[in-house]
Design a protein around this motif. Sequence first.
Motif, PDB file in Angstrom:
ATOM      1  N   ASP A   1       1.275  -9.064   2.673  1.00  0.00           N
ATOM      2  CA  ASP A   1       0.358  -9.319   3.790  1.00  0.00           C
ATOM      3  C   ASP A   1      -1.002  -8.661   3.565  1.00  0.00           C
ATOM      4  N   GLY A   2      -1.479  -8.697   2.315  1.00  0.00           N
ATOM      5  CA  GLY A   2      -2.782  -8.141   1.986  1.00  0.00           C
ATOM      6  C   GLY A   2      -2.811  -6.639   1.784  1.00  0.00           C
ATOM      7  N   ILE A   3      -1.659  -5.986   1.878  1.00  0.00           N
ATOM      8  CA  ILE A   3      -1.595  -4.527   1.746  1.00  0.00           C
ATOM      9  C   ILE A   3      -0.868  -4.157   0.458  1.00  0.00           C
ATOM     10  N   PRO A   4      -1.553  -3.457  -0.464  1.00  0.00           N
ATOM     11  CA  PRO A   4      -0.890  -3.027  -1.699  1.00  0.00           C
ATOM     12  C   PRO A   4       0.224  -2.025  -1.396  1.00  0.00           C
ATOM     13  N   GLN A   5       1.367  -2.241  -1.990  1.00  0.00           N
ATOM     14  CA  GLN A   5       2.522  -1.357  -1.820  1.00  0.00           C
ATOM     15  C   GLN A   5       2.542  -0.395  -3.007  1.00  0.00           C
ATOM     16  N   LEU A   6       1.950   0.786  -2.830  1.00  0.00           N
ATOM     17  CA  LEU A   6       1.727   1.682  -3.953  1.00  0.00           C
ATOM     18  C   LEU A   6       2.599   2.936  -3.929  1.00  0.00           C
ATOM     19  N   LEU A   7       3.738   2.862  -3.305  1.00  0.00           N
ATOM     20  CA  LEU A   7       4.692   3.958  -3.432  1.00  0.00           C
ATOM     21  C   LEU A   7       5.352   3.838  -4.806  1.00  0.00           C
ATOM     22  N   PRO A   8       5.659   4.967  -5.457  1.00  0.00           N
ATOM     23  CA  PRO A   8       6.320   4.864  -6.767  1.00  0.00           C
ATOM     24  C   PRO A   8       7.572   3.993  -6.735  1.00  0.00           C
ATOM     25  N   SER A   9       8.317   4.055  -5.648  1.00  0.00           N
ATOM     26  CA  SER A   9       9.549   3.258  -5.552  1.00  0.00           C
ATOM     27  C   SER A   9       9.276   1.770  -5.352  1.00  0.00           C
ATOM     28  N   SER A  10       8.048   1.395  -4.986  1.00  0.00           N
ATOM     29  CA  SER A  10       7.701  -0.017  -4.782  1.00  0.00           C
ATOM     30  C   SER A  10       7.425  -0.738  -6.095  1.00  0.00           C
TER      31      SER A  10
END
Length: 79
Positions: A42-51
Amino acid sequence: MNPDDPLLQILACPLDKGPLHLVPPDEALYNPRLRRRYPIVDGIPQLLPSSGEQVTDDEHEDFLSRCTGASPQTPGTTP
């Protein structure tokens, strides 16, 4: 997210803190050094290491050829 988005200039990989490349049309950010893909939801980068997810050699080559601002050469190699 589009290739001209100023946010791309400041986003960094959560693991090695290096730059990320936008991979169209999958809407993902890619770290070619670690061969990790981070989704954009939804336009939001998922930048957690687990992502992030590790990619195969074939996916790596494909992503390098599609990355915005990236060369098709693997970093650290000469043409």
